[in-house]
Design an enzyme around this catalytic site. Sequence first.
Site, PDB file in Angstrom:
ATOM      1  NE  ARG A  46      -3.728  -1.063   0.072  1.00 19.78           N
ATOM      2  CZ  ARG A  46      -4.938  -1.434   0.451  1.00 19.78           C
ATOM      3  NH1 ARG A  46      -5.110  -2.535   1.137  1.00 19.78           N
ATOM      4  NH2 ARG A  46      -5.994  -0.702   0.154  1.00 19.78           N
ATOM      5  CD  GLN A  65      -2.523   6.586  -3.768  1.00 16.22           C
ATOM      6  OE1 GLN A  65      -1.572   7.334  -3.979  1.00 16.22           O
ATOM      7  NE2 GLN A  65      -3.658   7.013  -3.249  1.00 16.22           N
ATOM      8  CG  ASP A  83      -4.379  -0.519  -3.815  1.00  8.93           C
ATOM      9  OD1 ASP A  83      -4.944  -1.635  -3.841  1.00  8.93           O
ATOM     10  OD2 ASP A  83      -4.135   0.102  -2.776  1.00  8.93           O
ATOM     11  CB  SER A 100      -7.428   1.446  -3.326  1.00 10.22           C
ATOM     12  OG  SER A 100      -6.734   1.524  -2.125  1.00 10.22           O
ATOM     13  CE1 TYR A 126      -1.755   4.074  21.202  1.00  9.89           C
ATOM     14  CE2 TYR A 126      -0.364   2.927  22.777  1.00  9.89           C
ATOM     15  CZ  TYR A 126      -1.053   2.947  21.586  1.00  9.89           C
ATOM     16  OH  TYR A 126      -1.069   1.834  20.786  1.00  9.89           O
TER      17      TYR A 126
END
Lengths: 365, 365
Positions: free
Chosen positions: B119, B124, B127, B130, B224
């Site tokens: 990724r 991209q 992909d 996606s 956190y």
Amino acid sequence: MRIAAARERKHDERRVAIVPDTVGRLSRLGVEVVLEHGAGAAAGFSDAAYAEQGATLTDLAALAPDLLLAIGPPPGEVLDTVRPGGLVVGLLGLATDDAILEAVAKRGLGAIALELLPRTSRAQSMDVLSSQASLAGYKAVLVGANLLGRIMPLQMTAAGTLTPAQVLVLGAGVAGLQAIATARRLGARVEAFDVRRAAREEVESLGARFLEVPLDAAEGEGGYAAAQSEEYLERQRALLAERVAEADLVVTTAQIPFRQAPRLVSGAMVEAMRPGAVVVDLAADTGGNVEGSRPGEIVETNGVRIVGASNLAAELPTHASQTFARNLANLVELMVTDGELHLDDELVRATLVVDGGEIRWSRPA
Amino acid sequence: MRIAAARERKHDERRVAIVPDTVGRLSRLGVEVVLEHGAGAAAGFSDAAYAEQGATLTDLAALAPDLLLAIGPPPGEVLDTVRPGGLVVGLLGLATDDAILEAVAKRGLGAIALELLPRTSRAQSMDVLSSQASLAGYKAVLVGANLLGRIMPLQMTAAGTLTPAQVLVLGAGVAGLQAIATARRLGARVEAFDVRRAAREEVESLGARFLEVPLDAAEGEGGYAAAQSEEYLERQRALLAERVAEADLVVTTAQIPFRQAPRLVSGAMVEAMRPGAVVVDLAADTGGNVEGSRPGEIVETNGVRIVGASNLAAELPTHASQTFARNLANLVELMVTDGELHLDDELVRATLVVDGGEIRWSRPA
């Protein structure tokens, strides 16, 4: 006095004429509000929700209303529960079948046909044709978009651009305008046509393009007459044919009260469309705006699907019932005072097709 | 050298791996582009449209590609047409079934599994996960909206106000963000949740509300750690349960590569939803985000419908094929120079699961 709604018996009719929200309003008129068990179930309204608002739930046989509120024409088994001298209110479907009039009359009842409500501003808050047409226009675009092999909006991604869908709406009345608005929301490019040139402003205010054959400037003062000429109408048909062929989704909404719907899209126009294109014909029930459309069916021809949309508002039963029931409550408020029926308002007179067992209506020529 | 695509054999797979738009791009690499007769028909691409772009149409037996482009894992009858030493590229479905590896290897072929593409920003444009997830996110909302008994937008009419639908999107990755955008377009109020707090900005930029359990200010520097505490997670579950119960439409999109999808919506949470509400589970194929969802089916429980969405992108076959084919063309441009295959690019190496008949991949632990 008792106002009631039964479960609608017609196949695929999921609406109900009283919703929990309107129970209180009706009760305040000094009447008892009664519903048949399960009357609102298909629209998402439970018996408990009605009871909470003060309604009584009962079996059909015990409904016994003085005023029966209905969506469509009630069948005999429902009419049989109405008290002597009682009144039935609903969309009686007189345009296609007026057998209901005889059924009401022979029982000595009265009937109000909502489809006869004048389209005046005073009647607007009771106008079920408008409220349901608006929902049908929204739904028509959703149904169409859901059948398309492409998305509606422009999308620019790493894999390149997807162009927006091209939507054409024929007829820019209540349903057409809502169809335009919904297609625009979804990001489509939208064009619309209406024989009423006055529709242009509303169409354009929704971000759609109004299709119009320009009147030749040379025609000058004769513009109106020219717009009626055979040559002008021929150019209009040619324009529509060209725009239909370019569309991914066509929604047709042209209806004429008590008449066959006008044929706007011919078989040849459908044939010229791209495979994968979709046509939603909102007038399928009254003959169809589109050649080959069949009510309640999806017909595929050369890869183009024609949806014969039938009673689309009923496929949004929650909101359709809410608006229908509010329209009815507004009308009932005109008719009921201190728990008694008064049928003297002009809107009531205009829609009262059976009065005390006597039919007062006949089909327009 | 010959690049080809066959008609996809899997039931309900309407996409195709080469579209007329990508024929020219592939041809310019010095290769012959061949399609099986009817390969694009279900996606709206006719044989004629391919031929116009210079592709050859043929029967499956004569396909004989050096490079076979596919959507899903090709069955044996399709693999059999690949030339000795040839390569197969597609979403091979390794997450659920890796039998394809053996089938490819025993024929002495190679295979590229698109699901293994890193990724990264360089990858991209290739992909497919996606590009297809984005379309699935759009479609999930359309399917859900079409099942609702209510409209999505606020509507103010003569019959009163209809409130906008409440939509909840769980998981704000590519599919989730497109679902949010589509629901917003349609006028719904939208809330979204993602375990990645970084998703907040994207969610809010689309006009949706990001659901988050506030970290108690007193927790200070320990924020956190506190967010991982059992008590915090419990409060998070309680918040989700409350928001699910309020939603008209829930779209779940949480997937973990090569793992069972996380269970986000329990049976109890579904039970607390309103009758008429709809849940669309985009992870139905990998175990489901929603208890009781079944791939390819609509399950109704207490008036709530759970759509087990399976391969939703394939229900937008035209645009899904366009983006998939463009992704593939971008990848092929990395692999083919002057009509010859070169498998040395890092993206190719990362996805090459079978090379010259040898399996180079094993399931992550």
